[in-house]
Write a protein that holds these residues in place. Structure first.
Motif, mmCIF file in Angstrom:
data_model
loop_
_atom_site.group_PDB
_atom_site.id
_atom_site.type_symbol
_atom_site.label_atom_id
_atom_site.label_comp_id
_atom_site.label_asym_id
_atom_site.label_seq_id
_atom_site.Cartn_x
_atom_site.Cartn_y
_atom_site.Cartn_z
ATOM 1 N N SER A 111 -2.304 -11.028 -0.601
ATOM 2 C CA SER A 111 -1.036 -11.734 -0.758
ATOM 3 C C SER A 111 -0.394 -11.910 0.599
ATOM 4 O O SER A 111 -0.772 -11.254 1.578
ATOM 5 C CB SER A 111 -0.082 -10.952 -1.679
ATOM 6 O OG SER A 111 0.365 -9.754 -1.051
ATOM 7 N N VAL A 112 0.581 -12.797 0.642
ATOM 8 C CA VAL A 112 1.387 -12.954 1.846
ATOM 9 C C VAL A 112 2.817 -13.246 1.411
ATOM 10 O O VAL A 112 3.050 -13.923 0.402
ATOM 11 C CB VAL A 112 0.820 -14.059 2.766
ATOM 12 C CG1 VAL A 112 1.025 -15.431 2.172
ATOM 13 C CG2 VAL A 112 1.389 -13.986 4.152
ATOM 14 N N CYS A 113 3.779 -12.667 2.139
ATOM 15 C CA CYS A 113 5.199 -12.921 1.945
ATOM 16 C C CYS A 113 5.621 -12.592 0.497
ATOM 17 O O CYS A 113 5.346 -11.513 0.004
ATOM 18 C CB CYS A 113 5.512 -14.360 2.324
ATOM 19 S SG CYS A 113 7.226 -14.685 2.766
ATOM 20 N N HIS A 114 6.297 -13.526 -0.200
ATOM 21 C CA HIS A 114 6.733 -13.286 -1.578
ATOM 22 C C HIS A 114 5.555 -13.161 -2.548
ATOM 23 O O HIS A 114 5.742 -12.734 -3.697
ATOM 24 C CB HIS A 114 7.642 -14.419 -2.055
ATOM 25 C CG HIS A 114 9.061 -14.317 -1.575
ATOM 26 N ND1 HIS A 114 9.455 -14.758 -0.338
ATOM 27 C CD2 HIS A 114 10.172 -13.830 -2.172
ATOM 28 C CE1 HIS A 114 10.761 -14.562 -0.192
ATOM 29 N NE2 HIS A 114 11.217 -13.990 -1.287
ATOM 30 N N GLY A 115 4.356 -13.518 -2.101
ATOM 31 C CA GLY A 115 3.191 -13.379 -2.964
ATOM 32 C C GLY A 115 2.938 -11.948 -3.393
ATOM 33 O O GLY A 115 2.332 -11.693 -4.445
ATOM 34 N N ALA A 116 3.432 -10.981 -2.590
ATOM 35 C CA ALA A 116 3.265 -9.565 -2.929
ATOM 36 C C ALA A 116 3.956 -9.201 -4.236
ATOM 37 O O ALA A 116 3.641 -8.170 -4.842
ATOM 38 C CB ALA A 116 3.793 -8.692 -1.797
ATOM 39 N N GLN A 136 2.774 -9.912 5.898
ATOM 40 C CA GLN A 136 4.224 -9.802 5.841
ATOM 41 C C GLN A 136 4.928 -11.114 5.495
ATOM 42 O O GLN A 136 5.824 -11.132 4.654
ATOM 43 C CB GLN A 136 4.763 -9.277 7.177
ATOM 44 C CG GLN A 136 6.274 -9.101 7.228
ATOM 45 C CD GLN A 136 6.729 -8.393 8.486
ATOM 46 O OE1 GLN A 136 5.987 -7.605 9.060
ATOM 47 N NE2 GLN A 136 7.941 -8.667 8.921
ATOM 48 N N ASN A 137 4.558 -12.194 6.180
ATOM 49 C CA ASN A 137 5.275 -13.449 5.943
ATOM 50 C C ASN A 137 4.422 -14.652 6.336
ATOM 51 O O ASN A 137 3.196 -14.517 6.481
ATOM 52 C CB ASN A 137 6.629 -13.452 6.676
ATOM 53 C CG ASN A 137 6.479 -13.279 8.174
ATOM 54 O OD1 ASN A 137 5.403 -13.472 8.729
ATOM 55 N ND2 ASN A 137 7.563 -12.935 8.846
#
Length: 283
Positions: free
Chosen positions: A175-180, A255-256
């Motif tokens: 995942s990345v950013c809000h995907g987490a 992270q983002n």
């Protein structure tokens, strides 16, 4: 030339300086810095990029969706490594895209490549609904971010089931950013939170505060910590320019928006290290 002509020339020169100078300036500050992913040959493997289906920012009515590079960067990293890549979203169909995220001055090379790729755009306009996805069909499941993800990734029981099954099967989950947020409702076979005691990252509460968009219902850092995760991140003078990638077993998180390249790279490394017969889809 009269003063009006000189003024017009000055305005045109200033406009050109801003147009051509702002993107490299942003990169120098930390946005989408150059990252070289080495060559991989992983033909026969399959990856799924999961996005939000949510098109508006709360009750404001402002359009939102997936952040372009958080989808396009891993998409092409996987595709160029020989993987077959599908795009899914929570509800399926056309995927909403965060305005400006694939345009000047934020657009990456992969954003521009995606916009000119008929096959990729076809997948974006007719994404697979999560209800139509089976974990055993993919070696990698990657969740892209964007503000829209705050409204439907953690809230999707179907996505939680998909990620839980993929984890139980030993698939690679990224995942990345809000995907987490797609990780926070998933569980281990014993029912405990999947991320409990695991090292992960996602967009920070500080970055959300700095953007002034705190109305979203789920914030990755807060939600991951509440689920028992060991949250890691880097900071910068503005967290929008920071980046960090964490690898913990089969979980690879970024992270983002700046972290997509390294996150995809680490996923490919993990996939290359897996025995090929372990990642074949089951009949």
């Amino acid at each position: 030339m009269n003063w009006l002509g000189y003024l017009l020339v000055a305005v045109l020169l200033l406009g050109a300086a801003v147009y051509f100078g702002l993107p490299p300036t942003l990169r120098a500050m930390g946005l989408h810095q150059h990252y070289e992913i080495p060559d991989f040959n992983l033909e026969g493997r399959r990856a799924l990029v999961v996005t939000t289906s949510h098109p508006t920012l709360g009750e404001t009515g402002r359009p939102t969706g997936v952040f372009g590079s958080e989808m396009t960067v891993p998409y092409y990293a996987f595709l160029d490594a020989g993987l077959e890549v599908d795009i899914a979203s929570i509800r399926g169909g056309a995927v909403p895209v965060q305005p400006w995220s694939m345009s000047w001055p934020l657009a990456t090379h992969d954003d521009r490549r995606f916009l000119g790729d008929a096959d990729a755009m076809g997948k974006l306009r007719a994404s697979i609904p999560i209800t139509g996805v089976r974990a055993e069909d993919y070696d990698v499941i990657f969740m892209a971010g964007g503000w829209g993800a705050a409204y439907d990734l953690a809230q999707s029981a179907e996505l939680a089931t998909l990620i839980s099954q993929a984890h139980e099967d030993g698939r690679i989950i990224g995942s990345v950013c809000h995907g987490a947020l797609g990780l926070v409702s998933a569980t281990n076979p014993d029912g405990s939170p999947l991320v409990q005691g695991r090292r992960v990252t996602g967009v920070t509460d500080l970055q959300i505060e700095q953007f002034g968009i705190t109305i979203t219902p789920k914030h990755p850092e807060s939600e991951l910590r509440a689920a028992g995760a060991i949250f890691e991140a880097q900071t910068a003078w503005r967290d929008f320019f920071a980046t960090h990638t964490v690898v913990d077993g089969n979980l690879v998180t970024g992270q983002n928006q700046n972290s997509g390249y390294e996150t995809a790279h680490r996923i490919l490394e993990r996939l290359e290290a897996q025995p090929e017969d372990r990642t074949e889809a089951q009949p």
